[in-house]
Design an enzyme around this catalytic site. Structure first.
Site, PDB file in Angstrom:
ATOM      1  N   ASP A 141       0.957  -1.136   0.025  1.00 48.47           N
ATOM      2  CA  ASP A 141       0.141  -0.044  -0.293  1.00 48.47           C
ATOM      3  C   ASP A 141       0.668   1.004   0.316  1.00 48.47           C
ATOM      4  O   ASP A 141       2.047   0.732  -0.118  1.00 48.47           O
ATOM      5  CB  ASP A 141      -0.833  -0.122   1.097  1.00 48.47           C
ATOM      6  CG  ASP A 141      -2.555   0.136   0.925  1.00 48.47           C
ATOM      7  OD1 ASP A 141      -2.410   1.384  -0.286  1.00 48.47           O
ATOM      8  OD2 ASP A 141      -3.447   0.104   1.535  1.00 48.47           O
ATOM      9  N   ASP A 197     -10.323   3.065  -4.322  1.00 50.09           N
ATOM     10  CA  ASP A 197     -11.157   2.544  -3.466  1.00 50.09           C
ATOM     11  C   ASP A 197     -12.282   1.368  -4.352  1.00 50.09           C
ATOM     12  O   ASP A 197     -12.782   2.879  -3.898  1.00 50.09           O
ATOM     13  CB  ASP A 197     -11.054   2.139  -2.058  1.00 50.09           C
ATOM     14  CG  ASP A 197      -9.410   2.738  -1.427  1.00 50.09           C
ATOM     15  OD1 ASP A 197      -8.750   1.698  -2.146  1.00 50.09           O
ATOM     16  OD2 ASP A 197      -9.151   2.872   0.064  1.00 50.09           O
TER      17      ASP A 197
END
Length: 387
Positions: A141, A197
């Protein structure tokens, strides 16, 4: 560091031949967020086998954020001892015992998105630990990263993974902010998030909180992916984020559309639902082998939108045998007729071709020049067209 990392990747046989088709698996985040544990992972692995998902091609069981709590006196990353009493290697061994592969999560910054210890400055140490544990897949990430260079950071992590000696898929997750489709392959990424997202809804982007944008619905992500098709191929895929199929925020018709679009986009198919508590209708969507075959076609072409008129769209994907996968897509609020013309999908208008419906599992006959169908609101008709 950046140049040496890239050159090391280029020379390394360790990561050659990884993810030649889009990775398929399951990730904890969309359903369980930080509520991860050894028990959950083992139950998910069992359910992947029992449900028929393994048989349909799903391989990876991936623990997302929140498995890690600190670093020890040597700097090694430590799993939460309450939630993973047997340690991560024992979990990986169990997943492997079922014929599945095991994935884990970290972050290129000092801390993960959930505030756990990140990987910055510990890349090679962590890669050795992942290899020791039996990790096959790393989602990396981009939270809490300050001023570091994105491309160099991911090149460094790939070099670290390769130096471990274990083949590990690298999933780049920086949300498309730095156009990873332009450099992801070069630095050894096997997939890269190309959007913000996903959330379990049909459409609309929403701020997480004021000034912090955004999560996206299924059709917003499809739109963002539509023009990126030239950057995907065997070993390096655009990643429109994990599947929300079965999480309850959409209708089954919308979930079929979601799954169909991801398949035609040659997207990684990472389920994110509760595998142990699936309705039969959800299981049927996630295990539709005819749709999965489109996603996994070895030619590795990402499909694209070839026609649009208001809420009606046609998407097409070239397959290795010369046929096409085609989606007739209706984004609108009422059912509509949608037509795929052969010339839009790369065939001559005079061609006679066999059409098969991949959701009805039916051969529909031969058609010349075009194929039309009535498509429900927010639905798809997904077919193959074979000369």
């Amino acid at each position: 560091m950046f140049l040496s990392a890239v050159s090391l990747f280029a020379q390394s046989p360790t990561s050659a031949n990884l993810a030649l088709t889009p990775p398929m698996g399951w990730n904890t985040w969309n359903k369980f967020a930080c509520n991860v544990s050894e028990t959950l992972i083992k139950q998910a692995a069992d359910a992947m086998v029992k449900s028929g998902m393994k048989d349909a091609g799903y391989q990876y069981i991936v623990i997302d954020d929140c498995w890690q709590v600190r670093r020890d006196s040597l700097g090694d990353i430590v799993a939460d001892p309450q939630r993973f009493p047997g340690g991560i290697k024992a979990v990986a061994d169990y997943v492997h015992s079922l014929g599945l592969k095991f994935g884990i999560y970290s972050d290129a910054g000092l801390k993960t998105c959930a505030g756990r210890p990140g990987g910055l400055g510990h890349e090679y140490q962590d890669a050795l630990k992942y290899a020791e544990w039996g990790v096959d897949y790393l989602k990396y990430d981009w939270c809490n990263t300050t001023t570091q260079d994105t491309k160099a950071s991911y090149a460094n992590m790939r070099a670290a993974l390769d130096a471990s000696g274990r083949p590990i898929v690298l999933s780049i997750c920086e949300w498309g902010n730095h156009q990873p489709w332009l450099w992801g392959k070069e630095v050894g990424g096997n997939l890269w998030r190309s959007t913000g997202d996903i959330q379990d809804r049909w459409e609309g982007k929403k701020e997480w909180n004021p000034g912090n944008c955004c999560s996206y619905g299924v059709v917003d992500i499809a739109d963002a992916e539509a023009d990126l098709y030239s950057y995907a191929g065997p070993g390096h895929w655009n990643d429109p984020d994990m599947l929300e199929v079965g999480n309850g925020g959409m209708t089954d018709t919308e979930y079929r559309s979601h799954f169909s679009l991801w398949a035609i986009l040659a997207a990684p198919l990472m389920a994110g639902n509760d595998l142990g508590n699936m309705r039969p209708e959800i299981r049927d969507i996630l295990t539709n082998k005819e749709v999965i075959a489109i996603d996994q076609d070895p030619l590795g072409r990402q499909g694209r939108r070839v026609w649009k008129d208001g809420d009606r769209e046609v998407w097409s994907k070239e397959l290795k045998d010369g046929s096409r996968a085609v989606i007739l897509f209706n984004r609108g609020s009422a059912e509509q007729n949608v037509t795929a013309n052969w010339e839009a999908i790369g065939y001559p208008a005079s061609l006679s071709a066999a059409v098969r419906d991949l959701w009805q599992h039916q051969d529909l006959g031969k058609f010349t020049g075009k194929f039309s169908a009535t498509v429900p609101s927010h639905g798809v008709v997904m077919v193959t067209v074979r000369p």
